[in-house]
Scaffold this motif. Structure first.
Motif, PDB file in Angstrom:
ATOM      1  N   PRO A   1       0.799  -1.238   0.000  1.00 45.52           N
ATOM      2  CA  PRO A   1       0.000   0.000   0.000  1.00 45.52           C
ATOM      3  C   PRO A   1       0.826   1.279   0.000  1.00 45.52           C
ATOM      4  CG  PRO A   1      -0.947  -1.603   1.496  1.00 45.52           C
ATOM      5  CD  PRO A   1       0.333  -2.192   1.020  1.00 45.52           C
TER       6      PRO A   1
ATOM      7  N   SER B   1      -5.541  -0.964   5.841  1.00 42.22           N
ATOM      8  CA  SER B   1      -4.185  -0.605   5.396  1.00 42.22           C
ATOM      9  C   SER B   1      -4.080   0.845   4.969  1.00 42.22           C
ATOM     10  CB  SER B   1      -3.775  -1.512   4.230  1.00 42.22           C
ATOM     11  OG  SER B   1      -4.683  -1.391   3.147  1.00 42.22           O
TER      12      SER B   1
ATOM     13  N   GLN C   1      -0.911   2.862   5.787  1.00 39.25           N
ATOM     14  CA  GLN C   1       0.247   2.658   4.912  1.00 39.25           C
ATOM     15  C   GLN C   1       0.147   3.524   3.648  1.00 39.25           C
ATOM     16  OE1 GLN C   1      -1.206  -0.005   6.522  1.00 39.25           O
ATOM     17  NE2 GLN C   1       0.541  -0.160   7.935  1.00 39.25           N
TER      18      GLN C   1
ATOM     19  N   TRP D   1      -7.989   1.699  14.314  1.00 41.39           N
ATOM     20  CA  TRP D   1      -7.145   2.168  13.214  1.00 41.39           C
ATOM     21  C   TRP D   1      -6.128   3.215  13.664  1.00 41.39           C
ATOM     22  CZ3 TRP D   1      -7.568   6.988  10.361  1.00 41.39           C
ATOM     23  CH2 TRP D   1      -6.920   6.980   9.142  1.00 41.39           C
TER      24      TRP D   1
ATOM     25  N   ASN E   1      -2.425   2.162  14.734  1.00 43.53           N
ATOM     26  CA  ASN E   1      -1.655   1.793  13.549  1.00 43.53           C
ATOM     27  C   ASN E   1      -1.215   3.024  12.775  1.00 43.53           C
ATOM     28  OD1 ASN E   1      -0.480   0.254  11.548  1.00 43.53           O
ATOM     29  ND2 ASN E   1      -2.408  -0.138  10.476  1.00 43.53           N
TER      30      ASN E   1
ATOM     31  N   THR F   1       2.720   3.945  12.371  1.00 51.63           N
ATOM     32  CA  THR F   1       3.208   3.949  10.989  1.00 51.63           C
ATOM     33  C   THR F   1       3.878   5.269  10.642  1.00 51.63           C
ATOM     34  OG1 THR F   1       1.468   2.410  10.317  1.00 51.63           O
ATOM     35  CG2 THR F   1       2.550   3.677   8.581  1.00 51.63           C
TER      36      THR F   1
END
Length: 926
Positions: A731, A768, A771, A809, A812, A816
């Motif tokens: 991604p 994702s 990302q 979410w 993450n 990230t």
């Protein structure tokens, strides 16, 4: 000496073996063999003087013997190539170490780093007494006969690793900086008197009721021998050396090296006697007690010729000098107990007074011996029997000394934060006596006193940096640190102190100096400031900046430094082995840095920066830059792409702000880098082992350097083809590709919004999404117009996603961004600050720019891709367009612009005919 003189002792030992051993022959062979070794050493025409390293008993016996015998030649067990350094000892303060250093060894295998050998000297050592005697008596010749430093490393591969230092009961070690003065140098010592049979050492420590070998040696060897006559000392030391030698495992690799050393030394001795014609009766051979009991065929002047051949030295160029040493560094290097060398120094001082021995001191008139005694000396009788059978001397308690220790340790403890009182002093006094009695000692030793002080004062915690055991070491002698005088320093070190003298930094000052520099009022100090920055890079924390900076972007006008060059001389002295000035050493290091097998383009660019900042050498910068171009073209991975991008941007900014043309090597670097990264981009997008930061840095290089690269002859089509050939699946990399396509005009902002909206609507892809967001963030420094879009994307996600999706979410997202784009997050925060309202009152009426009623596209009648790009550009920057219109006096409404202006068809046709030119122009202005 005849064999009959030891007949009685042999018989006693043989009877003891029969009484205490079931099969007494093996034990009898060891015991009687020890007597044979002593007899052999005593019978040798060349007087063998056995010593132990840093032993006050050896030093006292040496001082006595030198005045009695006054030898003309002294053979000393030290590396033969260290001999020329001795004349520099007059300018030093002990302890210091003789050092041999090789920065670039040859013949020792690839990858061999710098090599260093040190031989520390203290006043309470027999070798130092012999050295001073020889230096102050010009007619005395001092010959070093041990293997050269080159042979130390040649034969080192045959030697087994030395055992770990004995376990100590100290909870904190001595100050690590002082203990590390020798660094990782190989230590050369005279007389390593420690059992090489682990069970024997454990047995001796247990029955001696001591904690470590240093304490055993001091209690049972040093104290009994420090006042013994010369014959007794010599025979006892040889006997101990023979014991350790005979109990060394015969297959030990260290024993092989020791025997080679003994062959080496006796070969050198015979060579010197043959060439000089010296009378062996006027000579003395000073070696470790272990070597005095040697059984090699080459031992003695009457030994037969053997086939032993001394190998040639390697092609390594060795540099020699003196470095400061310390008690703690000697202890750490040779595995001695902390404080043992300080205790030995105290024992030495007491022995001099008690035995009325005058030591040899450099420069003292008393050191000169005018009339050496040449008459033959009578053979010594058996002194071993009386010494071994005599009971220990009952010296009694020295209450005054013990009371002084107890009072002083309490005073020192209070200064270091302990709540100690007179009651603690009394407790230490009584506990010291109690411990000595429990250990069968007639009087407390310094080790008993230290144990008692820890028990009575330290209790549960250490309030300061030093514990009580360390305070006892300071009290009993302290960790003396040597100093190398200015005249004995290498030229580089002298040059450094000369250039730093305007700042008040001198070689004689041992303390850490705080230096303040104001370059505005004192511009003449700029050269001294630059020298400090160079030393900072070469020596590390020895020269520590408190405030100030010296980089390509900024050079401060006020600086503050902590300088400890006088205290930690070793690093500066070793620099002197590598060049005449620090600038020369730095240049050599930079050139080597870019020529190693693991050199990279990023490392070469760092070398270029250092050369620009610290060295005024355009040719060096060019050479390093050309090497950076070579390394970049040869690299087959992109691991260092982020650092390459950061450094090349900094170099471009440096040259542009100076108003000068870019150097040829930097233009070549941009041109080669553009083609190189275009070639590697498709594979980097799909490779699993290439991270998103590396791909983002490649994209940043290609996008931000595009204009310069095209002007230097690169083809923009190469980047377009590379992007088309890229098919990422991760991604973050997918988002990177979208960003590059948007920058190239192959993807409009509306299409980008739609793709991201589809991601948020897709329950399989929303997990994702962080990302994807990280991929966009990676490009913000090279495609800044995406910043507002990323803020829009984040706001849209927070507004649309339900709590059930958003709450899991968020962690993450945070991790990230923190891991993959920490440098770009502040840029997002600033853009968000400009986008969102400043106060809470305006939130209710505030409408996000991306949710406002879309205005009809400007030039809606214009067909073609270029028209859409211009319309999109104006729509994104309405505020700027309105401000520009107000400045030029234009008025109107955005709705009015929806009507096709006159001539719109002609403009549309013109743009359609020149589609490529329109794209190129749009890319430049966007």
């Amino acid at each position: 000496m005849t064999a009959d003189r030891f007949a009685g002792l042999r018989q006693q030992l043989d009877d003891a073996a029969a009484n205490f051993a079931g099969s007494h022959q093996a034990l009898a062979d060891v015991l009687t063999g020890m007597v044979d070794d002593v007899e052999r050493a005593m019978r040798e025409p060349l007087e063998v003087f056995p010593v132990c390293h840093h032993s006050p008993a050896s030093a006292v016996a040496m001082a006595r013997r030198l005045r009695q015998k006054a030898p003309r030649v002294i053979y000393l067990e030290l590396c033969e190539d260290l001999r020329p350094l001795l004349k520099e000892l007059r300018n030093c303060q002990l302890p210091v170490a003789l050092q041999a250093f090789a920065g670039s060894p040859k013949g020792f295998g690839e990858g061999t780093g710098p090599m260093s050998v040190v031989a520390p000297l203290t006043e309470a050592s027999a070798e130092y007494q012999a050295i001073v005697y020889a230096l102050d008596n010009p007619d005395v010749e001092l010959v070093f006969v041990d293997r050269s430093t080159d042979h130390v490393f040649q034969w080192g591969s045959r030697e087994e690793p030395k055992p770990e230092p004995e376990p100590e009961t100290t909870e904190t070690a001595p100050d690590s900086e002082e203990a590390a003065l020798h660094g990782d140098s190989v230590g050369v010592e005279i007389g390593d008197m420690r059992p090489r049979f682990a069970e024997l050492e454990e047995f001796l420590l247990h029955h001696g009721k001591v904690r470590h070998w240093s304490e055993f040696w001091d209690q049972f060897v040093e104290q009994p021998l420090v006042g013994a006559d010369y014959d007794t000392y010599r025979q006892v030391m040889t006997l101990i050396g023979s014991l350790f030698r005979r109990l060394t495992p015969p297959d030990s690799r260290s024993l092989v090296v020791d025997e080679d050393r003994e062959r080496y030394m006796w070969t050198r001795i015979r060579e010197h006697l043959a060439s000089s014609g010296a009378d062996p009766a006027t000579c003395m051979y000073v070696c470790g007690a272990f070597h005095a009991s040697s059984r090699v065929d080459e031992f003695g002047l009457d030994a037969p010729e053997t086939d032993f051949v001394i190998s040639d030295r390697s092609e390594t160029v060795w540099q020699y000098g003196l470095i400061p040493s310390s008690h703690s560094s000697i202890e750490a290097q040779f595995g001695l107990a902390p404080g043992s060398v300080s205790i030995a120094a105290e024992t030495w001082s007491k022995a001099l007074k008690r035995n009325r021995v005058k030591p040899f001191t450099l420069g003292a008139k008393s050191s000169v011996v005018s009339a050496p005694r040449l008459d033959a000396e009578a053979e010594a009788d058996d002194q071993l029997s009386a010494f071994l059978s005599a009971p220990s001397e009952a010296t009694g308690l020295d209450e005054d000394e013990l009371l002084r220790w107890c009072v002083d340790i309490v005073r020192l403890a209070r200064k270091n934060g302990y709540l100690a009182s007179t009651a603690d002093a009394i407790a230490v006094f009584e506990t010291s006596i109690l411990l000595a009695g429990m250990r069968n000692r007639s009087r407390p030793t310094p080790y008993d006193f230290a144990d008692a002080a820890v028990t009575c004062i330290e209790k549960e915690s250490v309030p300061g940096r030093r514990d009580v055991r360390r305070l006892c070491e300071i009290l009993l002698g302290g960790d003396r640190i040597g100093k190398v005088g200015y005249d004995s320093l290498p030229p580089l070190a002298q040059d450094v102190f000369d250039r730093l003298k305007p700042l008040g930094i001198e070689a004689s000052k041992r303390n850490t100096q705080r230096i303040l520099i104001d370059l505005t009022t004192e511009p003449h100090l700029r050269s001294a400031s630059r020298l400090l920055w160079i030393l900072r890079g070469l020596l590390g924390s020895v020269v520590q900046p408190i405030t100030g900076v010296c980089t390509l972007e900024e050079q401060s006008t006020q600086e503050s430094w902590d300088v400890s060059l006088g205290r930690y001389q070793r690093g500066l002295i070793e620099l002197g082995y590598q060049g005449v000035t620090v600038e020369q050493v730095l240049e050599q290091r930079l050139r080597r840095k870019v020529r190693t097998d693991d050199a990279t383009a990023a490392r070469a660019l760092q070398a270029v920066e250092d050369a620009i900042v610290y060295l005024e050498s355009p040719q060096l910068v060019t050479d390093l830059g050309d090497r950076a171009v070579e390394l970049l073209a040869a690299e087959r991975n992109v691991d260092d792409a982020p650092e390459v991008l950061r450094r090349v941007r900094r170099l471009l900014s440096y040259y542009r702000t100076r108003g000068t043309d870019l150097p040829q090597w930097l233009e070549s670097f941009v041109r080669v880098g553009y083609a190189h990264y275009c070639t590697l981009l498709p594979s980097a997008f799909t490779a699993e082992d290439v991270g998103i930061r590396q791909v983002g840095a490649m994209v940043g290089f290609l996008v931000s350097m595009e204009g310069l690269a095209v002007s230097l002859g690169c083809d923009r089509t190469q980047l377009e083809l590379a992007v088309k050939q890229s098919h990422p699946e991760i991604p973050g990399k997918v988002a990177l590709r979208w960003a590059v396509q948007y920058q190239l005009g192959a993807l409009s902002l509306a299409e980008l919004r739609k793709r991201c909206a589809d991601l948020l609507d897709n329950p399989l892809a929303v997990g994702s999404f962080p990302q994807y967001l990280s991929g966009f963030v990676q490009t913000l420094d090279s495609i800044p117009r995406l910043t507002s879009f990323v803020v829009e994307l984040l706001s849209t996600a927070f507004g649309r996603l339900p709590d059930s999706v958003l709450v899991p979410w968020l962690p993450n997202l945070i991790t990230t961004l923190k891991k993959q784009a920490p440098d770009m997050v502040p840029l997002l925060v600033r853009e968000a600050g400009r986008t969102f309202p400043a106060g809470l009152d305006a939130i209710d009426t505030w409408t996000p720019p991306w949710l406002a009623a879309p205005a009809p596209a400007v030039m809606s009648g214009v067909e073609g891709v270029a028209g859409g790009v211009v319309a999109e550009l104006l729509d994104e920057h309405r505020t700027a367009v309105d401000a520009h219109a107000a400045l030029i006096g234009a008025t109107g409404d955005w709705a009015v612009l929806a009507r096709p202006p006159a001539g719109a068809a002609e403009v549309a046709g013109l743009l359609a005919d020149h589609d490529a030119a329109a794209h190129a122009h749009a890319a430049l202005v966007v």
